[in-house]
Design an enzyme around this catalytic site. Structure first.
Site, PDB file in Angstrom:
ATOM      1  N   ASP A  58       0.895  -1.178   0.000  1.00 30.43           N
ATOM      2  CA  ASP A  58       0.000   0.000   0.000  1.00 30.43           C
ATOM      3  C   ASP A  58       0.927   1.221   0.000  1.00 30.43           C
ATOM      4  O   ASP A  58       0.970   1.979   0.959  1.00 30.43           O
ATOM      5  CB  ASP A  58      -0.945   0.000   1.217  1.00 30.43           C
ATOM      6  CG  ASP A  58      -0.221   0.035   2.551  1.00 30.43           C
ATOM      7  OD1 ASP A  58       0.930  -0.448   2.634  1.00 30.43           O
ATOM      8  OD2 ASP A  58      -0.793   0.564   3.533  1.00 30.43           O
ATOM      9  N   ASP A 116       6.970   0.922   2.387  1.00 29.01           N
ATOM     10  CA  ASP A 116       6.654  -0.009   1.283  1.00 29.01           C
ATOM     11  C   ASP A 116       7.575   0.287   0.102  1.00 29.01           C
ATOM     12  O   ASP A 116       8.070  -0.629  -0.557  1.00 29.01           O
ATOM     13  CB  ASP A 116       5.213   0.180   0.785  1.00 29.01           C
ATOM     14  CG  ASP A 116       4.174  -0.003   1.865  1.00 29.01           C
ATOM     15  OD1 ASP A 116       3.579  -1.074   1.963  1.00 29.01           O
ATOM     16  OD2 ASP A 116       3.958   0.967   2.626  1.00 29.01           O
ATOM     17  N   THR A 142       2.642  -6.145   2.827  1.00 28.07           N
ATOM     18  CA  THR A 142       3.120  -5.062   3.703  1.00 28.07           C
ATOM     19  C   THR A 142       2.059  -3.971   3.860  1.00 28.07           C
ATOM     20  O   THR A 142       2.377  -2.827   4.179  1.00 28.07           O
ATOM     21  CB  THR A 142       4.442  -4.457   3.175  1.00 28.07           C
ATOM     22  OG1 THR A 142       4.182  -3.851   1.903  1.00 28.07           O
ATOM     23  CG2 THR A 142       5.529  -5.499   3.027  1.00 28.07           C
ATOM     24  N   HIS A 190       9.466  -0.390   8.705  1.00 29.39           N
ATOM     25  CA  HIS A 190       8.701  -1.620   8.963  1.00 29.39           C
ATOM     26  C   HIS A 190       8.781  -2.632   7.813  1.00 29.39           C
ATOM     27  O   HIS A 190       9.161  -3.780   7.996  1.00 29.39           O
ATOM     28  CB  HIS A 190       7.214  -1.289   9.147  1.00 29.39           C
ATOM     29  CG  HIS A 190       6.920  -0.217  10.130  1.00 29.39           C
ATOM     30  ND1 HIS A 190       6.880  -0.443  11.483  1.00 29.39           N
ATOM     31  CD2 HIS A 190       6.624   1.107   9.962  1.00 29.39           C
ATOM     32  CE1 HIS A 190       6.570   0.672  12.115  1.00 29.39           C
ATOM     33  NE2 HIS A 190       6.411   1.633  11.217  1.00 29.39           N
ATOM     34  N   ASP A 191       8.312  -2.191   6.648  1.00 33.82           N
ATOM     35  CA  ASP A 191       8.042  -3.159   5.575  1.00 33.82           C
ATOM     36  C   ASP A 191       9.283  -3.858   5.022  1.00 33.82           C
ATOM     37  O   ASP A 191       9.216  -5.056   4.706  1.00 33.82           O
ATOM     38  CB  ASP A 191       7.250  -2.467   4.448  1.00 33.82           C
ATOM     39  CG  ASP A 191       5.880  -1.994   4.928  1.00 33.82           C
ATOM     40  OD1 ASP A 191       5.398  -2.522   5.956  1.00 33.82           O
ATOM     41  OD2 ASP A 191       5.297  -1.103   4.297  1.00 33.82           O
ATOM     42  N   PHE A 212      -1.502  -0.639  12.439  1.00 34.39           N
ATOM     43  CA  PHE A 212      -2.279  -0.088  11.328  1.00 34.39           C
ATOM     44  C   PHE A 212      -2.786  -1.142  10.323  1.00 34.39           C
ATOM     45  O   PHE A 212      -3.977  -1.190  10.015  1.00 34.39           O
ATOM     46  CB  PHE A 212      -1.441   0.975  10.593  1.00 34.39           C
ATOM     47  CG  PHE A 212      -2.129   1.594   9.413  1.00 34.39           C
ATOM     48  CD1 PHE A 212      -3.071   2.599   9.571  1.00 34.39           C
ATOM     49  CD2 PHE A 212      -1.844   1.162   8.122  1.00 34.39           C
ATOM     50  CE1 PHE A 212      -3.719   3.163   8.477  1.00 34.39           C
ATOM     51  CE2 PHE A 212      -2.485   1.718   7.023  1.00 34.39           C
ATOM     52  CZ  PHE A 212      -3.422   2.721   7.200  1.00 34.39           C
ATOM     53  N   ASN A 213      -1.887  -1.963   9.764  1.00 30.17           N
ATOM     54  CA  ASN A 213      -2.297  -2.871   8.671  1.00 30.17           C
ATOM     55  C   ASN A 213      -3.412  -3.823   9.108  1.00 30.17           C
ATOM     56  O   ASN A 213      -4.305  -4.147   8.326  1.00 30.17           O
ATOM     57  CB  ASN A 213      -1.110  -3.703   8.169  1.00 30.17           C
ATOM     58  CG  ASN A 213      -0.098  -2.865   7.423  1.00 30.17           C
ATOM     59  OD1 ASN A 213      -0.421  -1.787   6.914  1.00 30.17           O
ATOM     60  ND2 ASN A 213       1.137  -3.347   7.356  1.00 30.17           N
ATOM     61  N   ASN A 221      -2.369   2.877   3.322  1.00 29.71           N
ATOM     62  CA  ASN A 221      -1.791   4.162   3.738  1.00 29.71           C
ATOM     63  C   ASN A 221      -2.537   5.316   3.087  1.00 29.71           C
ATOM     64  O   ASN A 221      -2.666   6.398   3.655  1.00 29.71           O
ATOM     65  CB  ASN A 221      -0.314   4.235   3.366  1.00 29.71           C
ATOM     66  CG  ASN A 221       0.546   3.378   4.287  1.00 29.71           C
ATOM     67  OD1 ASN A 221       0.275   3.301   5.479  1.00 29.71           O
ATOM     68  ND2 ASN A 221       1.548   2.732   3.725  1.00 29.71           N
TER      69      ASN A 221
HETATM   70  C1  BDR Z   1       2.583  -0.291   8.700  1.00 32.76           C
HETATM   71  O1  BDR Z   1       1.613   0.722   8.442  1.00 32.76           O
HETATM   72  C2  BDR Z   1       2.011   1.533   7.372  1.00 32.76           C
HETATM   73  O2  BDR Z   1       1.887   2.866   7.709  1.00 32.76           O
HETATM   74  C3  BDR Z   1       3.420   1.143   7.015  1.00 32.76           C
HETATM   75  O3  BDR Z   1       3.608   1.202   5.615  1.00 32.76           O
HETATM   76  C4  BDR Z   1       3.570  -0.254   7.550  1.00 32.76           C
HETATM   77  O4  BDR Z   1       3.207  -1.217   6.598  1.00 32.76           O
HETATM   78  C5  BDR Z   1       3.192  -0.061  10.059  1.00 32.76           C
HETATM   79  O5  BDR Z   1       2.206  -0.132  11.040  1.00 32.76           O
HETATM   80 CA    CA Z   2       2.814  -0.653   4.302  1.00 35.74          CA
END
Ligand code: BDR
Ligand code: CA
Length: 310
Positions: free
Chosen positions: A12, A17, A125, A240-241, A166-167, A41
């Site tokens: 996303d 990402d 991701t 993160h990703d 979030f994801n 996102n």
């Molecule tokens: C995740 O949420 C998104 O904002 C980032 O791309 C990552 O995949 C982190 O919580």
């Molecule tokens: Ca992401």
């Protein structure tokens, strides 16, 4: 060299990402079969445009597929506070010449799984809507998928709410489908990704690569640093990703612990929490390898090795 791993990267595209795409595209260990895009996102038109812009700018020729434009049942939630209104605040790109394939991302995931002879690894991701929709439409593809290495969840604190990452929060029903799939699954949660902070020292190492994609990565990290500072008070932003991509490249980049993970679907306060049975209190069969400790040296070497190839 050992055999390449066939992967679909499901993104996303926001900042981390984008770096995950850049790392995957140049990793010797990875055969990037395609990039599928989901809303998360930002809205799908924006995450798709961002993905195409990155691929165009970095001359990545993997096909890009547009996927689902909203969660399975919930209202859409986006993250402009973290990734900006465009979803990829900071750098500006010319309109991408690259276009998305005609095929829907979900159809591509299904076809690729059926043709992959059990060798396909899914690396999501973003929210898990594309993956869950593929499993719901064609359950038999689950037998054909070797592994899922996803970024999402946390056994500790959340980031979109005190409880949820979030994801998973964005599409918890999709996440439950994926965690119930019985496919070997690595959950790369915030507990791990918060160990992958791009410090000034790391930014300097990337800058020293002195190529246009390394420079772009620094620009992305600088924007991310500012929003992470404003929102979370972090001095350095966590990438993160790319952690999920790095796990495919080198199994030893982080340790994991096997446990049962279920998604909270009903509670107001805990919506989208990954309820991780760390101490095996429920005695339920484990369904995930949950990421625990990052080998930072290995991780940054992986990221920087890929970025050095542009
Ligand atoms: C995740 O949420 C998104 O904002 C980032 O791309 C990552 O995949 C982190 O919580
Ligand atoms: Ca992401």
């Amino acid at each position: 060299m050992s055999k390449k791993e066939k992967i679909i990267l499901d993104v996303d595209t926001g900042h981390d990402d984008a770096i995950a795409v850049l790392v995957a595209a140049k990793a010797e260990k990875i055969d990037l079969r395609g990039i599928t895009v989901v809303s998360g996102n930002q809205t799908l038109p924006k995450t798709l445009k961002n993905t195409l812009s990155i691929c165009d700018f970095a001359k990545i020729d993997a096909p890009v597929y547009a996927g689902m434009d909203r969660p399975l049942v919930r209202e859409q939630v986006t993250a402009p506070d973290i990734h900006g209104e465009s979803g990829l605040g900071g750098p500006t790109f010319p309109a991408p010449a690259k276009t998305a394939e005609d095929k829907q991302a979900v159809d591509f995931i299904i076809e690729e799984a059926l043709n992959s002879e059990g060798e396909l690894i899914l690396v999501p991701t973003g929210p898990l809507t594309n993956i869950a929709t593929a499993f719901n439409l064609k359950p038999k593809i689950k037998e054909k998928i070797k592994k899922i290495v996803l970024m999402g969840g946390a056994y500790g604190l959340g980031n979109i709410t005190p409880s949820a990452e979030f994801n998973i929060y964005v599409d918890p029903e999709a996440a439950q489908v994926v965690f119930d799939s019985q496919i070997p699954l690595v959950m790369t949660g915030l507990d791990l990704t918060h160990q992958a902070k791009a410090t000034q020292k790391i930014i300097n190492r990337i800058s020293e690569l002195d190529n246009r994609i390394a420079d772009l990565s620094v620009e992305l990290i600088e924007f991310f640093r500012q929003t992470y500072k404003n929102t979370f008070g972090f001095d350095s932003p966590p990438l993160h990703d790319p952690c999920a991509v790095a796990k495919v490249i080198d199994e030893d980049v982080f340790s994991t612990k096997e446990m049962r993970v279920d998604i909270e679907l009903n509670s107001q306060l805990n919506r989208g929490r990954t309820v991780c049975d760390f101490y095996n209190r429920t005695k339920k069969e484990p369904n995930a390898e949950v990421a625990i400790n990052l080998n930072k040296e290995k991780f940054w070497n992986i990221v920087i090795k890929s970025l050095s190839k542009y």
